[in-house]
Design an enzyme around this catalytic site. Structure first.
Site, PDB file in Angstrom:
ATOM      1  N   ASP A 261      -0.148   5.172   0.985  1.00 17.00           N
ATOM      2  CA  ASP A 261      -0.391   6.109   2.084  1.00 17.00           C
ATOM      3  C   ASP A 261      -0.319   5.383   3.422  1.00 17.00           C
ATOM      4  O   ASP A 261      -0.979   4.364   3.627  1.00 17.00           O
ATOM      5  CB  ASP A 261      -1.764   6.761   1.925  1.00 17.00           C
TER       6      ASP A 261
ATOM      7  N   ASP B 213       0.871  -1.163   0.000  1.00 20.39           N
ATOM      8  CA  ASP B 213       0.000   0.000   0.000  1.00 20.39           C
ATOM      9  C   ASP B 213       0.918   1.224   0.000  1.00 20.39           C
ATOM     10  O   ASP B 213       2.128   1.105   0.220  1.00 20.39           O
ATOM     11  CB  ASP B 213      -0.903  -0.045   1.235  1.00 20.39           C
TER      12      ASP B 213
END
Length: 292
Positions: A27, A25
């Protein structure tokens, strides 16, 4: 079985040794806002030297793929290709291109609740957007993404299109909120999608994590063995659930949204799909499992 064990020492070396690749991922994992997680660029370089494939999966629908690639470069992540980046905007464009395929005069348009980055991704896929210059074809899909200009009038317009039972309702993701640097929260796409669903009486098809559709998009471009792939993320309800649904080994990093206490609470409650196999304080901790 997922037990939320700290990943270090011999276990870390074994897990990384068996892995062919890692899905990250973005953020809360690689960066928070404009601040990179210390050690993140170096980790990616060392994974590349070790022959590990790295791909990136983000529910953020605000940037088209080229813009996301520029963000990686600007923050100091060198040597990455745009093809390694998979966002919910990109996956939504792919799904709509598949669902709305047909003759040019019958393909229809997409009504978009979202920003210019999402619109650019759709246009790059050859999709027609409601409101673009020229004669508007029939709206055949409503797409809900992150939209800072979301309004009652736009909600009303979306619901008007959705009265047509053949009009698709698609959402980029269901993230309910996002953290801000001052500790506050801003509503996420999930909040906007819920408003559209409630007002229209329709259920959205979601393309972003934890939907396996995002993994399907990846496997269309890359050969990925989920049994030998790590999913590293900061949110239990999206990243970790996504990893479990797709058969990957899951690693929670504590630099983002979810806490170790939340993971342990899910473990106690028996909600194992929301429990990571392992956790690390930061993805920089993974470097200890790689040879120099």
């Amino acid at each position: 079985m997922a037990r939320c064990e700290r990943l270090r020492g011999a276990a870390l070396r074994d897990v990384l040794g068996q892995a062919q690749g890692v899905l990250f991922d973005c953020d809360g994992v690689l960066w928070n806002g404009e601040r990179i997680v210390p050690g993140a660029p170096e980790l990616l370089q060392r994974l590349a030297r070790a022959g590990k494939n790295t791909l990136f999966v983000s529910n953020n629908s605000r940037r088209a793929r080229p813009e996301l690639a520029l963000r990686f470069a600007r923050l100091g992540f060198a040597g990455l290709r745009a093809e390694q980046l998979f966002s919910s905007a990109l996956c939504a464009a792919r799904l709509l291109r598949q669902r709305l395929s047909g003759p040019p005069d019958a393909s229809g348009a997409v009504f978009v609740l979202g920003g210019e980055g999402l619109r650019a991704e759709l246009r790059a896929a050859g999709l027609r957007l409601a409101g673009d210059p020229g004669e508007d074809p029939r709206v055949r899909a409503v797409l809900v993404g992150y939209d800072e200009q979301f309004s009652f009038s736009r909600l009303t317009e979306a619901c008007a299109h959705l009265r047509d039972p053949d009009c698709l309702l698609v959402a980029t993701d269901r993230d309910p909120w996002h953290p801000l640097s001052d500790g506050s929260r801003t509503p996420g796409t999930g909040s906007l999608a819920a408003a559209v669903e409630t007002a229209s009486g329709r259920q959205a098809l979601v393309v972003g994590k934890p939907s396996p559709y995002m993994f399907q998009c990846i496997t269309e471009d890359f050969s990925v063995d989920p049994a030998r792939t790590l999913m590293v993320g900061d949110r239990l309800e999206t990243d970790i659930l996504f990893g479990h649904r797709c058969g990957m080994t899951t690693v929670l990093t504590l630099t983002g949204v979810s806490s170790l206490e939340e993971a342990q609470a899910y473990l106690t409650a028996g909600q194992r799909d929301l429990v990571p196999h392992y956790y690390v304080e930061s993805i920089a901790d993974l470097m200890e499992g790689l040879e120099d």
